[in-house]
Design a protein around this motif. Structure first.
Motif, mmCIF file in Angstrom:
data_model
loop_
_atom_site.group_PDB
_atom_site.id
_atom_site.type_symbol
_atom_site.label_atom_id
_atom_site.label_comp_id
_atom_site.label_asym_id
_atom_site.label_seq_id
_atom_site.Cartn_x
_atom_site.Cartn_y
_atom_site.Cartn_z
ATOM 1 N N GLY A 39 -21.049 -6.199 -8.293
ATOM 2 C CA GLY A 39 -20.852 -6.091 -6.851
ATOM 3 C C GLY A 39 -21.414 -4.813 -6.254
ATOM 4 O O GLY A 39 -21.976 -3.954 -6.942
ATOM 5 N N ASP A 40 -21.227 -4.722 -4.933
ATOM 6 C CA ASP A 40 -21.709 -3.562 -4.186
ATOM 7 C C ASP A 40 -20.580 -2.673 -3.683
ATOM 8 O O ASP A 40 -20.780 -1.482 -3.469
ATOM 9 N N TYR A 41 -19.405 -3.259 -3.470
ATOM 10 C CA TYR A 41 -18.260 -2.510 -2.943
ATOM 11 C C TYR A 41 -16.983 -2.995 -3.619
ATOM 12 O O TYR A 41 -16.740 -4.199 -3.679
ATOM 13 N N PHE A 42 -16.184 -2.057 -4.120
ATOM 14 C CA PHE A 42 -14.842 -2.371 -4.614
ATOM 15 C C PHE A 42 -13.890 -1.891 -3.526
ATOM 16 O O PHE A 42 -13.911 -0.707 -3.168
ATOM 17 N N ILE A 43 -13.049 -2.778 -3.035
ATOM 18 C CA ILE A 43 -12.084 -2.327 -2.035
ATOM 19 C C ILE A 43 -10.654 -2.378 -2.559
ATOM 20 O O ILE A 43 -9.753 -1.872 -1.915
ATOM 21 N N SER A 44 -10.474 -2.996 -3.716
ATOM 22 C CA SER A 44 -9.192 -2.952 -4.421
ATOM 23 C C SER A 44 -9.446 -3.417 -5.848
ATOM 24 O O SER A 44 -10.563 -3.777 -6.201
ATOM 25 N N ASP A 45 -8.395 -3.436 -6.643
ATOM 26 C CA ASP A 45 -8.565 -3.903 -8.017
ATOM 27 C C ASP A 45 -8.739 -5.419 -8.078
ATOM 28 O O ASP A 45 -9.036 -5.968 -9.133
ATOM 29 N N VAL A 47 -10.478 -7.153 -5.206
ATOM 30 C CA VAL A 47 -11.534 -7.561 -4.281
ATOM 31 C C VAL A 47 -12.836 -6.819 -4.543
ATOM 32 O O VAL A 47 -12.883 -5.594 -4.532
ATOM 33 N N VAL A 48 -13.901 -7.596 -4.739
ATOM 34 C CA VAL A 48 -15.246 -7.064 -4.877
ATOM 35 C C VAL A 48 -16.115 -7.733 -3.815
ATOM 36 O O VAL A 48 -15.940 -8.909 -3.513
#
Length: 130
Positions: A39-45, A47-48
């Protein structure tokens, strides 16, 4: 106690996209940059987010890269999200319309949330809102 802004972990290759710069300017999130394998962004453990421009999305369908990326995201995260920037309607020179629509349907069946965006600024806001 002061409220800490949410943290987003962004792939360093996103620095060319314009999205990362917008996120870093906004005070509502904290952005850390690293080389991400998925992925490009991790916003939580859970959600990618994978962000693609419309042309890259169409090309990734044709090369099989999209299926590979989706499999990786689903192996590690329970909530994969794909943001597509730009106009998919005008990518028929790269990918047949039926193949494109079939791929969108396949993504839905895989449980990948698909979100359209008109620009890097819109993508940054979507990521921030998530």
């Amino acid at each position: 106690m002061a409220h800490r802004p949410p943290e987003i972990l962004a792939d360093m290759r996103e620095s060319r996209s314009g999205v990362l710069a917008v996120l870093q300017r906004r005070a509502k999130v904290t952005v850390r940059v690293a080389e991400l394998e998925v992925g490009d962004y991790f916003i939580s453990d859970q959600v990618v987010i994978e962000r693609k421009q419309a042309a890259d999305f169409a090309q990734s369908i044709m090369t099989g890269r999209l299926a590979f990326q989706v499999a990786l995201m689903k192996a590690v995260f329970t909530r994969p999200v794909l943001i597509v920037e730009g106009d998919l309607q005008h990518q028929e020179h790269l990918c047949d319309r039926e193949v494109l629509l079939g791929s969108l349907a396949w993504l839905a069946m895989q449980g990948v949330s698909l979100t359209a965006s008109g620009s890097p600024e819109h993508s940054a806001m979507l990521i921030e809102f998530m």
